[in-house]
Design a protein around this motif. Structure first.
Motif, PDB file in Angstrom:
ATOM      1  N   PHE A 136      88.358  66.465  13.404  1.00 56.40           N
ATOM      2  CA  PHE A 136      87.140  67.108  12.896  1.00 56.40           C
ATOM      3  C   PHE A 136      86.022  66.874  13.912  1.00 56.40           C
ATOM      4  O   PHE A 136      85.832  65.747  14.388  1.00 56.40           O
ATOM      5  N   ILE A 137      85.305  67.942  14.230  1.00 53.12           N
ATOM      6  CA  ILE A 137      84.239  67.842  15.237  1.00 53.12           C
ATOM      7  C   ILE A 137      82.979  68.522  14.706  1.00 53.12           C
ATOM      8  O   ILE A 137      83.032  69.668  14.248  1.00 53.12           O
ATOM      9  N   PRO A 159      95.794  70.129  17.038  1.00 55.92           N
ATOM     10  CA  PRO A 159      96.066  71.431  16.403  1.00 55.92           C
ATOM     11  C   PRO A 159      95.568  71.416  14.958  1.00 55.92           C
ATOM     12  O   PRO A 159      95.761  70.441  14.245  1.00 55.92           O
ATOM     13  N   GLY A 160      94.930  72.490  14.560  1.00 59.87           N
ATOM     14  CA  GLY A 160      94.397  72.565  13.197  1.00 59.87           C
ATOM     15  C   GLY A 160      93.069  71.869  13.008  1.00 59.87           C
ATOM     16  O   GLY A 160      92.560  71.793  11.881  1.00 59.87           O
ATOM     17  N   ALA A 161      92.503  71.374  14.092  1.00 61.89           N
ATOM     18  CA  ALA A 161      91.211  70.675  13.990  1.00 61.89           C
ATOM     19  C   ALA A 161      90.130  71.629  13.478  1.00 61.89           C
ATOM     20  O   ALA A 161      90.167  72.835  13.732  1.00 61.89           O
ATOM     21  N   ILE A 200      90.732  79.791  18.763  1.00 67.39           N
ATOM     22  CA  ILE A 200      90.126  79.401  17.486  1.00 67.39           C
ATOM     23  C   ILE A 200      89.851  80.628  16.618  1.00 67.39           C
ATOM     24  O   ILE A 200      89.698  81.742  17.112  1.00 67.39           O
ATOM     25  N   GLU A 201      89.795  80.392  15.308  1.00 70.80           N
ATOM     26  CA  GLU A 201      89.305  81.424  14.387  1.00 70.80           C
ATOM     27  C   GLU A 201      88.079  80.854  13.695  1.00 70.80           C
ATOM     28  O   GLU A 201      87.974  79.641  13.500  1.00 70.80           O
ATOM     29  N   ALA A 202      87.142  81.717  13.324  1.00 69.39           N
ATOM     30  CA  ALA A 202      85.847  81.197  12.882  1.00 69.39           C
ATOM     31  C   ALA A 202      85.161  82.091  11.855  1.00 69.39           C
ATOM     32  O   ALA A 202      85.447  83.283  11.753  1.00 69.39           O
ATOM     33  N   THR A 203      84.263  81.449  11.116  1.00 69.16           N
ATOM     34  CA  THR A 203      83.343  82.192  10.263  1.00 69.16           C
ATOM     35  C   THR A 203      81.981  81.512  10.356  1.00 69.16           C
ATOM     36  O   THR A 203      81.845  80.470  11.004  1.00 69.16           O
ATOM     37  N   MET A 220      88.336  76.849  13.220  1.00 68.11           N
ATOM     38  CA  MET A 220      89.582  76.089  13.163  1.00 68.11           C
ATOM     39  C   MET A 220      90.385  76.362  14.422  1.00 68.11           C
ATOM     40  O   MET A 220      90.510  77.522  14.842  1.00 68.11           O
ATOM     41  N   VAL A 221      90.914  75.314  14.995  1.00 61.24           N
ATOM     42  CA  VAL A 221      91.726  75.450  16.209  1.00 61.24           C
ATOM     43  C   VAL A 221      93.152  75.784  15.796  1.00 61.24           C
ATOM     44  O   VAL A 221      93.714  75.148  14.918  1.00 61.24           O
TER      45      VAL A 221
END
Ligand code: DHB
Ligand code: MG
Length: 222
Positions: A136-137, A159-161, A200-203, A220-221
């Motif tokens: 988590f960042i 992965p999945g961060a 990454i995918e993002a909102t 999310m990575v």
């Protein structure tokens, strides 16, 4: 009631009903205030949101860029899995000192390491310090460097961060290409990079509340 007052009152309502603030989080805000730090901490419901997101992710390692006085730091540290740890970066010497004191008082000195200095100087050395990757960042430091922070965040991601970035709306100025606010072009560049980045995918979530009208980028990575 003007809008901002209503937003604040609704924040206060949920803070009370959902048992968000406690003696520790309140004492951090009081100390930050007494030490003269700017009141730019995340609002309490958003602090708890960060905690919940990190907890949902079962985060064992958390990176924060922009410690300020340690308010969001403590919310995030509370989400750490057993044996987990957190690295947080703060460029301002006084802010870093206040944060260290707040973190120690909250009982997280063993889990949280505060790195004082420019994150872009220190991040390249982090791997040697045995920080291999993060679950988590949270990005919340100077906005001019958000594009570079993003690159490091992805570099250090498991992965999945989950990556969360604060202040991506700025009262709606994010879509104003002509704004006087100097940080906005960097925030727009940050969004443009995310727009093109297949890793990454993002909102993005717009928020109102005690801190006005702003928002978070949530990524999310893959
Ligand atoms: C401001 C707010 C923030 O949350 C931040 O990280 C930096 C600046 C502001 O309102 O100026
Ligand atoms: Mg912020």
């Amino acid at each position: 009631m003007i809008k901002k007052d209503k937003w604040e009152a609704v924040d206060a309502y949920f803070d009370d009903k959902l048992h968000i603030s406690d003696e520790t989080t309140k004492s951090i805000l009081d100390k930050n205030d007494a030490e003269g730090l700017p009141s730019i901490e995340v609002a309490s419901p958003h602090g708890k949101m960060l905690y919940m997101l990190a907890k949902m992710r079962n985060a064992k390692t958390i990176l924060e860029i922009g410690t300020h006085g340690g308010y969001s730091t403590i919310w995030l540290a509370r989400a750490l899995q057993k044996g987990g740890r957190m690295a947080t970066f703060e460029a301002d010497q006084k802010h870093a000192r206040v944060a260290e004191e707040n973190i120690a008082a909250a009982g997280y000195a063993g889990e949280v390491e505060v790195f004082e200095g420019n994150a872009l100087d220190i991040l390249p050395k982090l791997k040697k310090r045995d920080y291999k990757g993060f679950d988590f960042i949270f990005i919340d430091a100077n906005k001019d460097n958000y594009p570079e922070y993003l690159e490091w965040a992805i570099e250090f991601s498991k992965p999945g961060a989950v990556i969360v970035a604060d202040n991506v709306v700025r009262d709606g100025r994010i879509i104003d290409g002509e704004t006087e606010e100097k940080q906005v072009p960097y925030l727009r560049k940050f969004i443009d990079i995310i727009s093109e980045d297949e890793r990454i995918e993002a909102t993005a979530i717009q928020t109102v509340g005690s801190k006005g009208y702003d928002g978070f980028l949530l990524a999310m990575v893959r």
